[in-house]
Design a protein around this motif. Structure first.
Motif, PDB file in Angstrom:
ATOM      1  N   SER A 290       0.823  -1.217   0.000  1.00 40.24           N
ATOM      2  CA  SER A 290       0.000   0.000   0.000  1.00 40.24           C
ATOM      3  C   SER A 290       0.858   1.268   0.000  1.00 40.24           C
ATOM      4  O   SER A 290       0.622   2.209   0.765  1.00 40.24           O
ATOM      5  CB  SER A 290      -0.950   0.003   1.219  1.00 40.24           C
ATOM      6  OG  SER A 290      -1.798  -1.112   1.181  1.00 40.24           O
ATOM      7  N   LEU A 291       1.865   1.273  -0.870  1.00 34.39           N
ATOM      8  CA  LEU A 291       2.778   2.416  -0.975  1.00 34.39           C
ATOM      9  C   LEU A 291       2.351   3.284  -2.162  1.00 34.39           C
ATOM     10  O   LEU A 291       2.409   2.850  -3.311  1.00 34.39           O
ATOM     11  CB  LEU A 291       4.220   1.935  -1.164  1.00 34.39           C
ATOM     12  CG  LEU A 291       4.810   1.175   0.029  1.00 34.39           C
ATOM     13  CD1 LEU A 291       6.134   0.522  -0.340  1.00 34.39           C
ATOM     14  CD2 LEU A 291       5.009   2.129   1.210  1.00 34.39           C
ATOM     15  N   PRO A 292       1.904   4.510  -1.901  1.00 32.92           N
ATOM     16  CA  PRO A 292       1.425   5.374  -2.993  1.00 32.92           C
ATOM     17  C   PRO A 292       2.595   5.978  -3.775  1.00 32.92           C
ATOM     18  O   PRO A 292       3.617   6.344  -3.206  1.00 32.92           O
ATOM     19  CB  PRO A 292       0.642   6.467  -2.259  1.00 32.92           C
ATOM     20  CG  PRO A 292       1.311   6.555  -0.923  1.00 32.92           C
ATOM     21  CD  PRO A 292       1.784   5.163  -0.578  1.00 32.92           C
ATOM     22  N   VAL A 293       2.444   6.057  -5.096  1.00 32.57           N
ATOM     23  CA  VAL A 293       3.439   6.718  -5.942  1.00 32.57           C
ATOM     24  C   VAL A 293       2.714   7.715  -6.843  1.00 32.57           C
ATOM     25  O   VAL A 293       1.559   7.505  -7.229  1.00 32.57           O
ATOM     26  CB  VAL A 293       4.251   5.714  -6.795  1.00 32.57           C
ATOM     27  CG1 VAL A 293       5.048   4.777  -5.909  1.00 32.57           C
ATOM     28  CG2 VAL A 293       3.345   4.932  -7.730  1.00 32.57           C
ATOM     29  N   ALA A 294       3.402   8.815  -7.156  1.00 32.14           N
ATOM     30  CA  ALA A 294       2.805   9.847  -8.015  1.00 32.14           C
ATOM     31  C   ALA A 294       2.988   9.518  -9.490  1.00 32.14           C
ATOM     32  O   ALA A 294       2.190   9.924 -10.333  1.00 32.14           O
ATOM     33  CB  ALA A 294       3.432  11.209  -7.695  1.00 32.14           C
ATOM     34  N   GLU A 295       4.052   8.787  -9.817  1.00 31.69           N
ATOM     35  CA  GLU A 295       4.368   8.505 -11.216  1.00 31.69           C
ATOM     36  C   GLU A 295       5.240   7.266 -11.291  1.00 31.69           C
ATOM     37  O   GLU A 295       6.112   7.044 -10.441  1.00 31.69           O
ATOM     38  CB  GLU A 295       5.112   9.709 -11.798  1.00 31.69           C
ATOM     39  CG  GLU A 295       5.357   9.670 -13.284  1.00 31.69           C
ATOM     40  CD  GLU A 295       6.037  10.948 -13.756  1.00 31.69           C
ATOM     41  OE1 GLU A 295       7.287  10.983 -13.722  1.00 31.69           O
ATOM     42  OE2 GLU A 295       5.336  11.906 -14.112  1.00 31.69           O
ATOM     43  N   LEU A 296       5.006   6.443 -12.302  1.00 33.60           N
ATOM     44  CA  LEU A 296       5.823   5.235 -12.505  1.00 33.60           C
ATOM     45  C   LEU A 296       5.893   4.956 -13.999  1.00 33.60           C
ATOM     46  O   LEU A 296       4.858   4.930 -14.670  1.00 33.60           O
ATOM     47  CB  LEU A 296       5.216   4.046 -11.763  1.00 33.60           C
ATOM     48  CG  LEU A 296       5.979   2.712 -11.796  1.00 33.60           C
ATOM     49  CD1 LEU A 296       5.673   1.896 -10.528  1.00 33.60           C
ATOM     50  CD2 LEU A 296       5.616   1.874 -13.017  1.00 33.60           C
TER      51      LEU A 296
END
Length: 320
Positions: A290-296
């Motif tokens: 459950s680790l949020p990322v803004a861009e991948l």
């Protein structure tokens, strides 16, 4: 696959300058070979030897199994050649020039008319066909050169910078034409435009200082870059340690690089072992924890970076 173009240890010198140094390659039916190299690498000299315009100092060239030096007329009949600059008779109209080329190729009567009409249509010359070539734009002159190269429907097509001087729409048209013709031909495209290799070529050969320094598909060449298939992630600074730890726990990840923190976000890059595809595993572990990322996104490795890397490494070896 049927080999239509074969060079065996071609060598050419001009005084003390070695322009081509024992180049060997094969191009099969259905292949579009991108021929790449910096200025002065020997690309044009190699193509001139393949087409019989230059006699090699050593080595042999064969077209459809026919020796270019021993049976030049037969070999050249099987080649369509678009040289750099596309020389033509400027006072002729485009149509007259193509009819002249058709006659040289042995066509007359209705067959000549049919061949010229087909070449004009395929290269989009209809609206300038009765204009003198010297009045045409650089792009249309290039298309006249392409039309004469394909007029006789050759088994082998060799082109030096085929989209030079064309606008984006014209480039797209020529690339589509190359892809269409590739089914039953062997095509060699010498180009400085690396996007062209990705767009139309099934394979690329890079030469430097007269020698082949790389040979493979665009994907295979891209794998030479350390960041090929790396996963770049933009993440909130508060989660950067947790995300980096998660990435580092993956067996396919060789290294996790951290970038500077800007505007509350940090850049991370997960570098895979051996250029393998790690994006699914990265996405899975980020979701699991459950680790949020803004861009991948996945970095593929750009051909221009590969080109610079290969030729600069070759230059260092040469000087050493």
């Amino acid at each position: 696959m049927q080999v239509l173009v074969e060079a065996d240890r071609l060598r050419k010198t001009f005084g003390h300058i070695v322009a081509v140094d024992e180049i060997s390659l094969k191009v099969a039916k259905g292949e579009v070979l991108g021929f790449l190299g910096p200025n002065g690498a020997g690309k044009s000299t190699t193509m001139k030897m393949l087409t019989g315009f230059l006699e090699p100092d050593a080595g042999t060239a064969r077209i459809c199994g026919i020796s270019v030096s021993e049976r030049p007329k037969e070999a050249k009949a099987l080649i369509g050649y678009l040289p750099e600059g596309a020389p033509a008779y400027g006072d002729m109209t485009a149509g007259a020039f193509l009819r002249f080329i058709a006659e040289i190729r042995g066509f007359d009567g209705s067959e000549k008319a049919k061949r010229v009409a087909a070449a004009v249509e395929r290269t989009g010359l209809e609206r300038v066909v009765e204009q003198p070539i010297e009045t045409l734009s650089k792009g249309f002159k290039r298309r006249v050169g392409l039309a004469q190269a394909i007029l006789h429907d050759p088994a082998v097509l060799i082109m030096d910078e085929p989209t030079d001087g064309l606008d984006p729409n014209q480039k797209h048209h020529v690339r589509s034409l190359i892809a269409e013709m590739a089914k039953d031909k062997a095509i060699i495209v010498s180009t400085h435009i690396l996007e062209e290799v990705e767009a139309v070529c099934t394979r690329a050969v890079v030469i430097d200082r007269g020698r082949i320094v790389a040979d493979g598909t665009a994907e295979e060449l891209q794998r030479r870059m350390p960041y090929h298939n790396a996963v770049a992630i933009k993440v909130d600074a508060a989660h950067v340690d947790a995300v980096a730890s998660a990435l580092g726990s993956l067996s396919g990840v060789q290294q996790v690089e951290r970038g500077a923190i800007q505007n509350g976000h940090a850049q991370l890059r997960a570098i895979p072992k051996g250029g393998s595809m790690i994006a699914p595993e990265v996405a899975a572990i980020l979701s699991e924890r459950s680790l949020p990322v803004a861009e991948l996104y996945v970095e593929r490795g750009r051909l221009d970076e590969v080109f610079r890397k290969i030729t600069s490494e070759e230059g260092l070896r040469h000087h050493a």
